[in-house]
Scaffold this active site. Structure first.
Site, PDB file in Angstrom:
ATOM      1  CG  PHE A 190      -1.722   1.242   1.399  1.00  0.00           C
ATOM      2  CD1 PHE A 190      -2.782   1.540   0.562  1.00  0.00           C
ATOM      3  CD2 PHE A 190      -1.405   2.143   2.413  1.00  0.00           C
ATOM      4  CE1 PHE A 190      -3.516   2.714   0.728  1.00  0.00           C
ATOM      5  CE2 PHE A 190      -2.141   3.299   2.589  1.00  0.00           C
ATOM      6  CZ  PHE A 190      -3.196   3.594   1.745  1.00  0.00           C
ATOM      7  CB  THR A 263       5.858  -7.927  11.913  1.00  0.00           C
ATOM      8  OG1 THR A 263       4.708  -7.291  11.318  1.00  0.00           O
ATOM      9  CG2 THR A 263       5.382  -8.944  12.931  1.00  0.00           C
ATOM     10  CG  ASP A 265       7.930  -0.857  13.807  1.00  0.00           C
ATOM     11  OD1 ASP A 265       7.844  -0.014  12.896  1.00  0.00           O
ATOM     12  OD2 ASP A 265       7.038  -1.039  14.653  1.00  0.00           O
TER      13      ASP A 265
END
Length: 340
Positions: A190, A263, A265
């Protein structure tokens, strides 16, 4: 501790007298006595990272997901917490404070005043306002005046699955100002769409998105998750020279039907860590990062089941500490396939 009487005595030894000279004398004595900053004098072989991200007291997101893994991989890491919350915002409630741009710059000025502002890497994650992001750009410029070879790894946290997490105005700031100065970019599907302006519905689209971003700035781009016809992929791209075609690859990632926090990060931190160790092999760095994350997620899932909790009922806090061996010495179970 120096008393006023002992300080006056030391000042006279330095040939300094008068009350208006006490502060100058105190600074001279403290400078004389201060030990060296070993991470600067004797730097690690890997690097010294400034990480500007969010922080939670409980749980692992932002800096809590990034600092420890990087330290395990041998990096000195100095965190600046863009927010400090009791817990992540997925809970029914949270409390805490938000750092503004002026406060961020004050921290940078404090480091600079003490000659502590040398870093090999800058890592940024979630940033919630345009004003704070503008200050981060000032930080990038400041760090590069001190170390022109600074590597800036940017996780452009904008949103996921068709939904923005940040004000829309930040998308333009990232496009126009942040992407051009980044060394590595790690968007999800996205976010890559937001930064490029076109849809990603195929592997070719993902590769073209990487090419678009290379043309703007970063030599390394990793789209960390792309869902194509129910298959989850990572697509990576490394343009080693501006006039060369990038080396591109994909890694197929098994889907776990559960939502985990932190996750992204963690993935970006591991990509920084391993890509610096293997600067010419982004595909190898991605294999190591993906393998670590997948082992951690599986452990997290198994532990929640052991505790009798339905892992699909809400987002799960990752088992970071319990997975340190998988971070330090990952078993590579997911391999990269290079595109021709």
């Amino acid at each position: 501790m120096l008393t006023t009487q002992s300080l006056s005595l030391r000042c006279s030894q330095f040939g300094i007298s008068g009350e208006n000279q006490i502060f100058r004398c105190r600074s001279s004595i403290q400078s004389e006595m201060a030990p060296p900053i070993l991470s600067l004098v004797l730097p690690s072989e890997t690097g010294r990272v400034l990480s500007i991200q969010s922080h939670t007291v409980q749980g692992y997101v932002g800096n809590k997901s990034a600092v420890f893994p990087l330290q395990l991989l041998g990096y000195d890491v100095d965190p600046i917490n863009s927010v400090q919350f009791s817990n992540h915002t997925g809970y029914p409630t949270f409390k805490g404070q938000v750092l503004n741009g002026q406060q961020l710059w004050e921290l940078i000025e404090g480091l600079e005043a003490n000659q502590l502002l040398y870093y090999t890497h800058l890592l940024t994650g979630y940033i919630g306002s345009a004003s704070f992001l503008d200050t981060v750009l000032q930080v990038v410029n400041k760090l590069r005046t001190i170390n022109p070879k600074l590597t800036y790894v940017c996780d452009p946290v904008l949103g996921d699955e068709g939904k923005l997490y940040v004000p829309r105005e930040l998308v333009a700031v990232y496009r126009q100002k942040v992407v051009p100065v980044a060394s590595m970019l790690t968007p999800n599907q996205f976010e890559a769409e937001q930064l490029t302006g076109f849809r990603i519905v195929s592997e070719r689209d993902g590769r073209e998105a990487c090419n678009f971003l290379h043309a703007v700035g970063p030599s390394k781009v990793v789209i960390t998750s792309i869902n194509i016809d129910g298959i989850l992929l990572l697509i990576g791209s490394h343009q080693k020279e501006k006039d060369q075609s990038p080396e591109q690859f994909k890694i197929v990632i098994p889907k776990i039907p559960t939502y985990f926090t932190g996750t992204g990060d963690l993935m970006t931190a591991l990509l920084l860590g391993w890509s610096n160790k293997y600067p010419e092999n982004l595909d190898k760095a991605a294999e190591l990062a993906v393998s670590s994350v997948q082992a951690l997620l599986q452990r997290t899932l198994d532990d929640y089941k052991k505790a009798g909790y339905d892992p699909q009922s809400s987002s799960l806090e990752i088992r970071l500490i319990q997975s340190q061996d998988d971070i330090r010495h990952p078993q590579v179970n997911y391999t990269a396939e290079k595109f021709n």
